[in-house]
Motif scaffolding. Structure first.
Motif, mmCIF file in Angstrom:
data_model
loop_
_atom_site.group_PDB
_atom_site.id
_atom_site.type_symbol
_atom_site.label_atom_id
_atom_site.label_comp_id
_atom_site.label_asym_id
_atom_site.label_seq_id
_atom_site.Cartn_x
_atom_site.Cartn_y
_atom_site.Cartn_z
ATOM 1 N N ALA A 59 6.749 -6.435 2.467
ATOM 2 C CA ALA A 59 7.414 -6.773 1.205
ATOM 3 C C ALA A 59 7.437 -5.569 0.264
ATOM 4 N N THR A 60 6.350 -4.828 0.216
ATOM 5 C CA THR A 60 6.285 -3.633 -0.628
ATOM 6 C C THR A 60 7.252 -2.563 -0.133
ATOM 7 N N SER A 61 7.318 -2.415 1.177
ATOM 8 C CA SER A 61 8.233 -1.447 1.760
ATOM 9 C C SER A 61 9.686 -1.820 1.455
ATOM 10 N N GLU A 62 9.999 -3.099 1.566
ATOM 11 C CA GLU A 62 11.354 -3.567 1.260
ATOM 12 C C GLU A 62 11.689 -3.322 -0.216
ATOM 13 N N LEU A 63 10.728 -3.594 -1.091
ATOM 14 C CA LEU A 63 10.931 -3.356 -2.523
ATOM 15 C C LEU A 63 11.183 -1.871 -2.790
ATOM 16 N N ASN A 64 10.406 -1.016 -2.163
ATOM 17 C CA ASN A 64 10.588 0.431 -2.337
ATOM 18 C C ASN A 64 11.939 0.896 -1.804
ATOM 19 N N LEU A 65 12.351 0.331 -0.669
ATOM 20 C CA LEU A 65 13.636 0.698 -0.080
ATOM 21 C C LEU A 65 14.790 0.296 -1.005
ATOM 22 N N ILE A 66 14.738 -0.919 -1.509
ATOM 23 C CA ILE A 66 15.783 -1.389 -2.434
ATOM 24 C C ILE A 66 15.792 -0.541 -3.702
ATOM 25 N N SER A 67 14.609 -0.263 -4.225
ATOM 26 C CA SER A 67 14.506 0.559 -5.431
ATOM 27 C C SER A 67 15.114 1.934 -5.196
ATOM 28 N N SER A 68 14.799 2.557 -4.086
ATOM 29 C CA SER A 68 15.337 3.890 -3.781
ATOM 30 C C SER A 68 16.848 3.853 -3.629
ATOM 31 N N ARG A 69 17.339 2.847 -2.921
ATOM 32 C CA ARG A 69 18.780 2.723 -2.715
ATOM 33 C C ARG A 69 19.505 2.525 -4.053
ATOM 34 N N LEU A 70 18.951 1.668 -4.895
ATOM 35 C CA LEU A 70 19.577 1.418 -6.192
ATOM 36 C C LEU A 70 19.529 2.657 -7.090
ATOM 37 N N ARG A 71 18.419 3.389 -7.056
ATOM 38 C CA ARG A 71 18.317 4.623 -7.844
ATOM 39 C C ARG A 71 19.399 5.622 -7.419
ATOM 40 N N LYS A 72 19.552 5.743 -6.115
ATOM 41 C CA LYS A 72 20.544 6.685 -5.594
ATOM 42 C C LYS A 72 21.953 6.274 -6.024
ATOM 43 N N GLU A 73 22.244 4.971 -5.929
ATOM 44 C CA GLU A 73 23.561 4.479 -6.336
ATOM 45 C C GLU A 73 23.801 4.703 -7.833
ATOM 46 N N CYS A 74 22.787 4.404 -8.624
ATOM 47 C CA CYS A 74 22.926 4.571 -10.080
ATOM 48 C C CYS A 74 23.136 6.032 -10.454
ATOM 49 N N LYS A 75 22.395 6.924 -9.809
ATOM 50 C CA LYS A 75 22.530 8.351 -10.117
ATOM 51 C C LYS A 75 23.912 8.866 -9.740
ATOM 52 N N SER A 76 24.402 8.415 -8.575
ATOM 53 C CA SER A 76 25.686 8.938 -8.116
ATOM 54 C C SER A 76 26.864 8.380 -8.910
ATOM 55 N N SER A 77 26.714 7.201 -9.484
ATOM 56 C CA SER A 77 27.836 6.608 -10.228
ATOM 57 C C SER A 77 27.750 6.842 -11.734
ATOM 58 N N ALA A 78 26.692 7.482 -12.194
ATOM 59 C CA ALA A 78 26.523 7.699 -13.641
ATOM 60 C C ALA A 78 27.311 8.925 -14.097
ATOM 61 N N TYR A 79 27.914 8.806 -15.266
ATOM 62 C CA TYR A 79 28.651 9.941 -15.860
ATOM 63 C C TYR A 79 27.697 10.892 -16.574
ATOM 64 N N LEU A 80 26.620 10.315 -17.098
ATOM 65 C CA LEU A 80 25.607 11.110 -17.770
ATOM 66 C C LEU A 80 24.329 11.101 -16.945
ATOM 67 N N LYS A 81 23.488 12.079 -17.195
ATOM 68 C CA LYS A 81 22.205 12.112 -16.499
ATOM 69 C C LYS A 81 21.331 10.985 -17.059
ATOM 70 N N LEU A 82 20.802 10.162 -16.144
ATOM 71 C CA LEU A 82 19.966 9.037 -16.543
ATOM 72 C C LEU A 82 18.497 9.435 -16.512
ATOM 73 N N THR A 83 17.757 8.972 -17.499
ATOM 74 C CA THR A 83 16.309 9.212 -17.509
ATOM 75 C C THR A 83 15.649 8.207 -16.558
ATOM 76 N N ALA A 84 14.380 8.427 -16.290
ATOM 77 C CA ALA A 84 13.632 7.515 -15.419
ATOM 78 C C ALA A 84 13.612 6.103 -16.008
ATOM 79 N N LYS A 85 13.477 6.016 -17.327
ATOM 80 C CA LYS A 85 13.479 4.701 -17.985
ATOM 81 C C LYS A 85 14.832 4.024 -17.856
#
Length: 143
Positions: A59-85
């Motif tokens: 379950a922890t591994s799945e959570l980390n995988l989803i988190s990483s995938r979502l971070r990557k998607e958010c970074k690639s689709s953002a017009y501005l640089k997003l902070t960690a928060k």
């Protein structure tokens, strides 16, 4: 073991309290029998602890995988640089992340509950050994 696994799969507070009461019972008239039976019971609960740890890790591994995938998607689709928060805020609102987080919390709860049961069995073994020693001492005293 099947009933134990069934209770684990149908995990409720009532199951836990009933099992906990059964685990902690000591029949003072059959201490030796309890000592003989104890290793088998302990082994079953250790196997259940291992299973719950595996489920927690998955379950922890799945959570980390989803988190990483979502971070990557958010970074690639953002017009501005997003902070960690900013990334955390975006990720924590995603349905997939919310569900994976809930599963990880549930798996952690099950793992810690089974770990508590194993700890109770360790305490029971210590108590049985002490009661057995006390019984032998009483027998020697009155013999």
């Amino acid at each position: 073991m099947y009933d134990l696994l069934k209770a684990y799969r149908d995990f409720t507070w009532e199951n836990f309290t009933l099992i906990g009461k059964e685990l902690s019972k000591i029949d003072r008239d059959d201490i030796n029998g309890a000592l003989i039976e104890h290793p088998v019971i302990f082994q079953q609960y250790m196997a259940l602890l291992s299973l719950s740890k595996k489920e927690l890790d998955e379950a922890t591994s799945e959570l980390n995988l989803i988190s990483s995938r979502l971070r990557k998607e958010c970074k690639s689709s953002a017009y501005l640089k997003l902070t960690a928060k900013d990334l955390d805020a975006l990720i924590c609102t995603e349905d997939g992340y919310i569900e994976a987080d809930r599963k990880a919390i549930e798996a952690s709860h099950r793992y810690l509950t089974v770990k508590g049961m194993v700890s109770a069995l360790e305490h029971k073994k210590d108590s049985l050994v002490q009661l057995s020693a006390n019984s032998r001492s009483e027998t020697k005293l009155y013999s």
